[in-house]
Design a protein around this motif. Structure first.
Motif, mmCIF file in Angstrom:
data_model
loop_
_atom_site.group_PDB
_atom_site.id
_atom_site.type_symbol
_atom_site.label_atom_id
_atom_site.label_comp_id
_atom_site.label_asym_id
_atom_site.label_seq_id
_atom_site.Cartn_x
_atom_site.Cartn_y
_atom_site.Cartn_z
ATOM 1 N N MET A 58 0.624 -1.213 0.018
ATOM 2 C CA MET A 58 -0.047 0.027 -0.076
ATOM 3 C C MET A 58 0.892 1.236 -0.149
ATOM 4 N N GLY A 59 1.957 1.324 0.421
ATOM 5 C CA GLY A 59 3.045 2.346 0.563
ATOM 6 C C GLY A 59 2.654 3.402 1.877
ATOM 7 N N GLY A 60 3.247 4.278 1.859
ATOM 8 C CA GLY A 60 2.869 5.466 2.948
ATOM 9 C C GLY A 60 1.544 5.999 2.749
ATOM 10 N N ARG A 61 0.850 6.090 1.646
ATOM 11 C CA ARG A 61 -0.403 6.920 1.574
ATOM 12 C C ARG A 61 -1.280 5.841 0.373
ATOM 13 N N GLN A 62 -2.575 5.765 0.896
ATOM 14 C CA GLN A 62 -3.496 5.097 -0.024
ATOM 15 C C GLN A 62 -4.890 5.761 -0.037
ATOM 16 N N ARG A 63 -5.525 6.236 -1.151
ATOM 17 C CA ARG A 63 -6.864 6.998 -1.173
ATOM 18 C C ARG A 63 -7.867 5.979 -1.018
ATOM 19 N N LEU A 64 -8.790 6.416 0.037
ATOM 20 C CA LEU A 64 -9.996 5.437 0.242
ATOM 21 C C LEU A 64 -10.815 5.261 -1.256
ATOM 22 N N GLY A 65 -11.234 4.150 -1.140
ATOM 23 C CA GLY A 65 -12.229 3.795 -2.247
ATOM 24 C C GLY A 65 -13.536 4.845 -2.007
ATOM 25 N N VAL A 66 -14.393 4.763 -2.916
ATOM 26 C CA VAL A 66 -15.606 5.726 -3.043
ATOM 27 C C VAL A 66 -16.499 5.147 -1.800
ATOM 28 N N GLN A 67 -16.748 3.883 -1.731
ATOM 29 C CA GLN A 67 -17.646 3.361 -0.787
ATOM 30 C C GLN A 67 -16.888 3.408 0.619
ATOM 31 N N ASP A 68 -15.575 3.261 0.653
ATOM 32 C CA ASP A 68 -14.931 3.314 2.153
ATOM 33 C C ASP A 68 -15.113 4.680 2.699
ATOM 34 N N ALA A 69 -14.943 5.714 1.630
ATOM 35 C CA ALA A 69 -15.146 7.154 2.093
ATOM 36 C C ALA A 69 -16.438 7.570 2.706
ATOM 37 N N LEU A 70 -17.508 6.854 1.964
ATOM 38 C CA LEU A 70 -18.891 6.939 2.230
ATOM 39 C C LEU A 70 -19.208 6.390 3.639
ATOM 40 N N TRP A 71 -18.698 5.391 4.087
ATOM 41 C CA TRP A 71 -18.807 5.027 5.363
ATOM 42 C C TRP A 71 -18.314 5.692 6.484
ATOM 43 N N LEU A 72 -17.170 6.145 5.901
ATOM 44 C CA LEU A 72 -16.245 7.014 6.756
ATOM 45 C C LEU A 72 -17.151 8.207 7.536
ATOM 46 N N GLU A 73 -17.853 8.755 6.733
ATOM 47 C CA GLU A 73 -18.549 10.175 6.632
ATOM 48 C C GLU A 73 -19.787 9.918 7.471
ATOM 49 N N MET A 74 -20.215 8.504 7.612
ATOM 50 C CA MET A 74 -21.517 8.285 8.066
ATOM 51 C C MET A 74 -21.810 8.033 9.635
ATOM 52 N N ASP A 75 -20.415 8.518 10.307
ATOM 53 C CA ASP A 75 -20.826 8.145 11.873
ATOM 54 C C ASP A 75 -21.792 9.101 12.277
ATOM 55 N N GLU A 76 -22.635 8.763 13.204
ATOM 56 C CA GLU A 76 -23.570 9.625 14.024
ATOM 57 C C GLU A 76 -23.487 9.364 15.572
ATOM 58 N N PRO A 77 -23.764 10.162 16.455
ATOM 59 C CA PRO A 77 -23.649 9.646 17.970
ATOM 60 C C PRO A 77 -24.501 8.266 18.212
ATOM 61 N N GLY A 78 -25.724 8.346 17.692
ATOM 62 C CA GLY A 78 -26.388 7.346 17.950
ATOM 63 C C GLY A 78 -26.100 6.014 17.288
ATOM 64 N N ASN A 79 -25.663 6.110 16.029
ATOM 65 C CA ASN A 79 -25.137 5.032 15.320
ATOM 66 C C ASN A 79 -23.645 5.330 14.560
ATOM 67 N N LEU A 80 -22.819 4.460 15.147
ATOM 68 C CA LEU A 80 -21.613 4.584 14.643
ATOM 69 C C LEU A 80 -21.204 3.620 13.553
ATOM 70 N N MET A 81 -20.437 3.741 12.688
ATOM 71 C CA MET A 81 -20.114 3.130 11.522
ATOM 72 C C MET A 81 -18.946 2.093 11.855
ATOM 73 N N VAL A 82 -19.284 1.311 12.907
ATOM 74 C CA VAL A 82 -18.237 0.585 13.742
ATOM 75 C C VAL A 82 -18.785 -1.020 13.680
ATOM 76 N N VAL A 83 -17.706 -1.886 13.189
ATOM 77 C CA VAL A 83 -18.141 -3.467 13.372
ATOM 78 C C VAL A 83 -17.735 -3.733 14.435
ATOM 79 N N ASP A 84 -18.447 -4.608 15.257
ATOM 80 C CA ASP A 84 -18.026 -4.947 16.693
ATOM 81 C C ASP A 84 -18.231 -6.452 16.451
ATOM 82 N N SER A 85 -17.032 -7.259 16.690
ATOM 83 C CA SER A 85 -16.792 -8.699 16.587
ATOM 84 C C SER A 85 -16.423 -9.358 17.963
ATOM 85 N N LEU A 86 -16.921 -10.248 18.257
ATOM 86 C CA LEU A 86 -16.611 -11.038 19.503
ATOM 87 C C LEU A 86 -16.384 -12.546 19.536
#
Length: 459
Positions: free
Chosen positions: A1-29
Motif C-alpha cells: 500500500m505504501g505510505g499513502r492510499q486513497r480511500l475507495g468511494v464506498q470506504d469514504a462513504l462509510w467514513l462520513e456516516m458516523d453519528e452519535p446514535g449509530n457509529l459505523m463500527v463493526v463489533d466482533s466478539l
C-alpha cells in the motif's frame, strides 16, 4: 500500500456516516473457556494483522482535493490499540453484554488507527475479545476473514518447515480455507461478482425476471415497513443480547424436510421472533424490512493487503403477521428466491456509488432516506464447521454486529460455527425495551417450526 492510499468511494462513504446514535463500527466478539495468554495473542495479532495490513497502522487524513487518504504512522504502536479489562462478578453473559453495549457508542479517534481491541478476563472463567473496527477499513466478509486470521486449526498453532511461506500468510490462508469449507456466502444468497452494470440502469430493470420487477418496485415505491413500537429517533444507550447456541443439524433437518435452504429457516425464525415481540408489546406489523449485506467480489482466501468495501445492501421484507411459521417459511423462500433471481445487489451498488459522489448534505439525506426503509441490518455468517483455536485456546463461540445508520434500531446477527448457531442482537435500548425477548423468540420460533415439521412433514 505504501505510505499513502486513497480511500475507495464506498470506504469514504462509510467514513462520513458516523453519528452519535449509530457509529459505523463493526463489533466482533469471540470467547474461550480457558484464559488466554494475552502476550501470545498480541504477538499473533501483530504478525497477522498489524505487520501484514498497512491500514491497521494508518490514520485517515483529508487531502488538498477534499478526498480521504489512509496515511501510515511510522511511530504507531499496536499496544496502544488494546484495552485490558476484567468483568465484574459473576462474570457471566449479562456483564459481558453490558460491556459491549457501552462500547457501541464509543467513537474511534480519527487521529489514531481506526480499530481497537478489548481483551476481557473473567468471562465464565475464561476470556473474550471484542474487536472494534471502522467500516471504512473493510466490508463484512473481509472483517470476518480478518477476525479469523488470528485463529489456528489446532491448539499448537501453525507448524511448518523453515522453507514455507510467512506464518502470517499461512494463518490467513489456512483459516480462510476453513471458512470457505463452511461456505461463507452472502446472507441473502444473492452474490453477483460483476461490479459493472451492462447497459443503462433502467435497461437492467425492465427485463422479464421477477426479481428485477421486485427490485424496480423497491426502488420506486419503497418497501413496506410499518411504523410501530420501535419507530423513533435513536439514542446513545444501546443493549446487547444473545441466545444459547442452537444445534445446526436441527436447522438442516428442517430445511431438508421443506426443501428450502438453511438460510430460509433461520431468516423465518427472525420473522417469527419479531412477530412475537410485537404482539407482546401490543403492536402488529404486516412486514418488517431489513438491510442485508451482499458481497460483490469472489471469496479470496489469502486476503489482499488493500482491503476496502465491495458490497451492496439489498432489502428483505420479512412477514410478521403470519402466525404459522411453516407458512411464513414459504413466504420467506419466495422472497429470497426473487432476490436471488434479480439484480438488486448490483443495482444497489451502483446507486451507492452515485450517492457517494453527491454533496455531503445531499448524500447524507439520501442515505438516511434509504436506510430508514429498514429497521436495521440482518447478517448471516456461515462459518467453519470445525473448532478453531486462538493462542492455544479453543474458541467456544463467536458473534458480531454490523453498524447501523440513520434511525435504524437493531443489528441482528446469525453466526454458524462448529456445528452450532449463535444468535445475537445489538439494539437501541430506548426504542427496543425488553430486547432479550427478540433472541429468546428466535429459539422459540425454531422449536415451533421443528414441532410442526414433525407433525406435518413438508415435501
Amino acid at each position: 500500500m505504501g505510505g499513502r492510499q486513497r480511500l475507495g468511494v464506498q470506504d469514504a462513504l462509510w467514513l462520513e456516516m458516523d453519528e452519535p446514535g449509530n457509529l459505523m463500527v463493526v463489533d466482533s466478539l469471540f470467547w474461550t473457556a480457558a484464559p488466554i495468554d494475552w502476550d501470545r495473542y498480541r504477538d499473533v495479532a501483530r504478525e497477522r494483522l498489524w505487520d501484514r495490513f498497512p491500514v491497521f497502522r494508518s490514520v485517515v487524513v483529508r487531502g488538498d482535493d477534499g478526498a480521504w487518504w489512509w496515511e501510515e504512522q511510522p511511530g504507531a504502536d499496536p499496544e496502544d490499540r488494546y484495552e485490558h479489562v476484567r468483568l465484574p462478578e459473576p462474570g457471566g453473559d449479562a456483564e459481558l453484554q453490558a460491556l459491549i453495549a457501552a462500547q457501541r457508542t464509543v467513537p474511534l479517534d480519527r487521529s489514531e488507527p481506526l480499530w481497537r481491541a478489548v481483551l476481557v478476563d473473567g468471562y465464565r472463567g475464561g476470556s473474550a475479545v471484542l474487536f472494534r473496527a471502522h467500516h471504512a477499513i473493510a466490508d463484512g466478509v473481509r472483517m470476518v476473514q480478518l477476525a479469523f486470521s488470528v485463529f489456528d486449526p489446532g491448539p499448537e498453532g501453525i507448524v511448518a518447515p523453515p522453507a514455507a511461506p510467512r506464518a502470517s500468510r499461512r494463518g490467513i490462508a489456512g483459516t480462510s480455507r476453513l471458512l470457505a469449507r463452511g461456505a461463507v456466502t452472502n446472507p441473502a444468497g444473492a452474490a453477483h461478482t460483476a461490479l459493472t452494470l451492462t447497459g443503462s440502469l433502467v435497461g437492467s430493470l425492465v427485463g422479464s425476471a421477477t426479481g428485477d420487477v421486485d427490485t424496480l418496485r423497491k426502488l420506486v415505491l419503497g418497501t413496506r415497513n410499518d411504523s410501530t413500537c420501535w419507530t423513533g429517533t435513536v439514542g446513545e444507550h444501546k443493549a446487547i443480547a444473545w441466545a444459547p447456541p442452537i444445534d445446526l443439524d436441527d436447522v438442516k433437518a428442517i430445511a431438508r424436510a421443506h426443501a428450502v435452504t438453511v438460510n430460509d429457516v433461520l431468516v423465518t425464525c427472525v420473522a417469527d421472533s419479531l412477530r412475537t415481540y410485537l404482539r407482546r408489546h401490543g403492536a402488529v406489523c404486516h412486514s418488517v424490512t431489513w438491510d442485508v449485506p451482499v458481497n460483490l467480489k469472489p471469496f479470496d482466501p489469502t486476503l489482499p493487503v488493500v482491503l476496502g468495501n465491495s458490497f451492496a445492501l439489498v432489502q428483505l421484507e420479512l412477514p410478521t403477521s403470519i402466525d404459522d411459521p411453516v407458512r411464513a417459511l414459504e413466504v420467506v423462500r419466495r422472497r429470497m428466491d426473487r432476490i436471488k433471481r434479480g439484480h438488486e445487489a448490483v443495482v444497489d451498488f451502483g446507486l451507492q456509488a452515485l450517492i457517494a459522489r453527491l454533496d455531503k448534505r445531499l448524500y447524507r439525506a439520501s442515505v438516511d432516506l434509504l436506510a430508514n426503509r429498514a429497521i436495521g441490518v440482518l447478517t448471516n455468517v456461515p462459518g467453519p464447521d470445525v473448532p478453531l483455536h486462538v493462542a492455544g485456546r479453543k474458541v467456544e463461540g463467536m458473534l458480531g454486529w454490523a453498524p447501523l445508520t440513520a434511525d435504524q434500531v437493531m443489528s441482528f446477527t446469525i453466526y454458524s460455527y462448529d456445528g452450532k448457531v449463535f444468535v445475537g442482537i445489538a439494539a437501541d435500548a430506548g426504542l427496543v425495551p425488553d430486547h432479550e425477548e427478540v433472541v429468546e423468540g428466535f429459539s422459540a420460533a425454531l422449536e415451533r417450526i421443528r414441532l410442526l415439521t414433525e407433525a406435518h412433514p413438508g415435501p
